[in-house]
Design an enzyme around this catalytic site. Structure first.
Site, PDB file in Angstrom:
ATOM      1  N   ARG A  45      -3.765  12.177   5.124  1.00 47.26           N
ATOM      2  CA  ARG A  45      -2.385  11.685   5.137  1.00 47.26           C
ATOM      3  C   ARG A  45      -1.870  11.541   3.709  1.00 47.26           C
ATOM      4  O   ARG A  45      -2.552  10.985   2.850  1.00 47.26           O
ATOM      5  CB  ARG A  45      -2.316  10.333   5.840  1.00 47.26           C
ATOM      6  CG  ARG A  45      -2.713  10.358   7.299  1.00 47.26           C
ATOM      7  CD  ARG A  45      -2.717   8.952   7.866  1.00 47.26           C
ATOM      8  NE  ARG A  45      -3.154   8.923   9.255  1.00 47.26           N
ATOM      9  CZ  ARG A  45      -3.319   7.812   9.958  1.00 47.26           C
ATOM     10  NH1 ARG A  45      -3.085   6.627   9.387  1.00 47.26           N
ATOM     11  NH2 ARG A  45      -3.711   7.865  11.209  1.00 47.26           N
ATOM     12  N   ASP A  47       1.295  10.173   1.066  1.00 49.50           N
ATOM     13  CA  ASP A  47       2.316   9.127   0.966  1.00 49.50           C
ATOM     14  C   ASP A  47       3.709   9.733   0.870  1.00 49.50           C
ATOM     15  O   ASP A  47       3.873  10.933   0.627  1.00 49.50           O
ATOM     16  CB  ASP A  47       2.090   8.276  -0.288  1.00 49.50           C
ATOM     17  CG  ASP A  47       0.751   7.572  -0.292  1.00 49.50           C
ATOM     18  OD1 ASP A  47       0.195   7.350   0.798  1.00 49.50           O
ATOM     19  OD2 ASP A  47       0.275   7.248  -1.394  1.00 49.50           O
ATOM     20  N   TYR A 106      -7.187  16.234  -4.972  1.00 49.64           N
ATOM     21  CA  TYR A 106      -5.824  15.894  -5.375  1.00 49.64           C
ATOM     22  C   TYR A 106      -5.610  16.305  -6.826  1.00 49.64           C
ATOM     23  O   TYR A 106      -6.547  16.334  -7.627  1.00 49.64           O
ATOM     24  CB  TYR A 106      -5.581  14.383  -5.257  1.00 49.64           C
ATOM     25  CG  TYR A 106      -5.152  13.923  -3.887  1.00 49.64           C
ATOM     26  CD1 TYR A 106      -3.804  13.887  -3.525  1.00 49.64           C
ATOM     27  CD2 TYR A 106      -6.092  13.507  -2.939  1.00 49.64           C
ATOM     28  CE1 TYR A 106      -3.408  13.447  -2.268  1.00 49.64           C
ATOM     29  CE2 TYR A 106      -5.707  13.072  -1.687  1.00 49.64           C
ATOM     30  CZ  TYR A 106      -4.363  13.040  -1.361  1.00 49.64           C
ATOM     31  OH  TYR A 106      -3.970  12.612  -0.113  1.00 49.64           O
ATOM     32  N   ARG A 193      -2.852   7.316  -7.047  1.00 46.28           N
ATOM     33  CA  ARG A 193      -1.742   6.811  -7.857  1.00 46.28           C
ATOM     34  C   ARG A 193      -2.129   5.532  -8.598  1.00 46.28           C
ATOM     35  O   ARG A 193      -1.690   5.304  -9.732  1.00 46.28           O
ATOM     36  CB  ARG A 193      -0.519   6.584  -6.977  1.00 46.28           C
ATOM     37  CG  ARG A 193       0.090   7.886  -6.450  1.00 46.28           C
ATOM     38  CD  ARG A 193       1.092   7.628  -5.341  1.00 46.28           C
ATOM     39  NE  ARG A 193       2.156   6.755  -5.777  1.00 46.28           N
ATOM     40  CZ  ARG A 193       3.018   6.169  -4.941  1.00 46.28           C
ATOM     41  NH1 ARG A 193       2.902   6.341  -3.629  1.00 46.28           N
ATOM     42  NH2 ARG A 193       3.969   5.393  -5.403  1.00 46.28           N
TER      43      ARG A 193
END
Length: 257
Positions: A45, A47, A106, A193
């Site tokens: 998932r 953001d 990522y 993040r």
């Protein structure tokens, strides 16, 4: 299916009551293509505002179509910032887009310049304070391996355990652009993040290198840096066992650097 999308216009991957999730748009397109509703499962998932190059999605359906038909047919009903890149119809019933993945990748693309980005607005993060690449790399080392990442976990995180294994953090500079690649068995909500924000606090001299290890050991989200902007974050995709013979996560992002 392999799916790419720009996350700027969406409230994240997960379906929402208002229909603003990437999953909502994909499932509406699939319903038009199939002629009936269906549900999807994704590898990871993302953001709100986060992009994806190699999101992997699976669904169960009795409809028989060639892989190329799935790509062209579903794309005909998707928004222009979302596209199916490939499809496979020959995987075993044991395959699961989320559970079969053994790691995820990522990338954070960061503009480090006194002037904010323009052409790459919403596609790159931005910080105006100069960053020391050596400090960033040195600080990142303490995060490698298996740890309790509670200090970098959102309060809204639904993961059953905060313990994850971070396999690699690679940081490179290309002119005024920094590229941070992270690879782990799985990631917590906002984990990338929050890590990026804390790394930047070390890289710009606000915090010493030793501070990041202290934050990690504390397991206290309040001690880490604020959650960094989603603009430059890309879900490159998951890795699966070779037996499934799926495309590897992409490595190139079409950005001006």
């Amino acid at each position: 299916m392999g799916l790419s999308y720009g996350g700027t216009s969406y409230c994240g991957w997960q379906s929402q009551p208002g229909g603003c999730g990437v999953q909502d748009f994909l499932e509406r397109a699939l319903a038009q293509f199939l002629g009936f509703p269906t549900r999807t499962v994704c590898a990871g998932r993302t953001d709100a505002g986060v992009h994806a190059l190699g999101q992997v999605v699976h669904l169960d359906t009795p409809l028989q179509r060639e892989p190329s038909s799935w790509v062209r047919g579903v794309n005909a009903f998707l928004p222009r910032d979302m596209a199916v890149q490939w499809a496979r119809t020959d995987l075993p019933q044991t395959f699961d887009a989320r559970r079969s993945a053994y790691q995820r990748r990522y990338r954070y693309v960061l503009r480090n310049h006194p002037v904010r980005p323009a052409l790459d607005f919403a596609k790159v993060g931005w910080t105006h304070r100069p960053l020391d690449l050596d400090l960033l790399r040195l600080a990142a080392q303490c995060l490698l391996g298996e740890h309790d990442f509670s200090a970098f976990r959102s309060s809204e995180c639904q993961a059953l355990s905060p313990v994850k294994t971070l396999h690699a953090i690679e940081i490179a500079r290309h002119g005024h652009t920094l590229v941070l690649d992270l690879r782990a068995n799985a990631f917590l909500h906002h984990m990338v993040r929050n890590i990026v924000g804390s790394l930047l606090a070390v890289g710009n001299g606000s915090k010493p290198v030793s501070w990041l290890a202290e934050v990690l050991a504390s397991r206290d989200r309040r001690l880490a840096a604020p959650t960094f902007m989603p603009d430059g974050l890309y879900f490159l995709g998951p890795d699966y066992p070779a037996e499934f013979n799926l495309p590897s996560p992409p490595t190139q992002i079409g950005l001006t650097i």
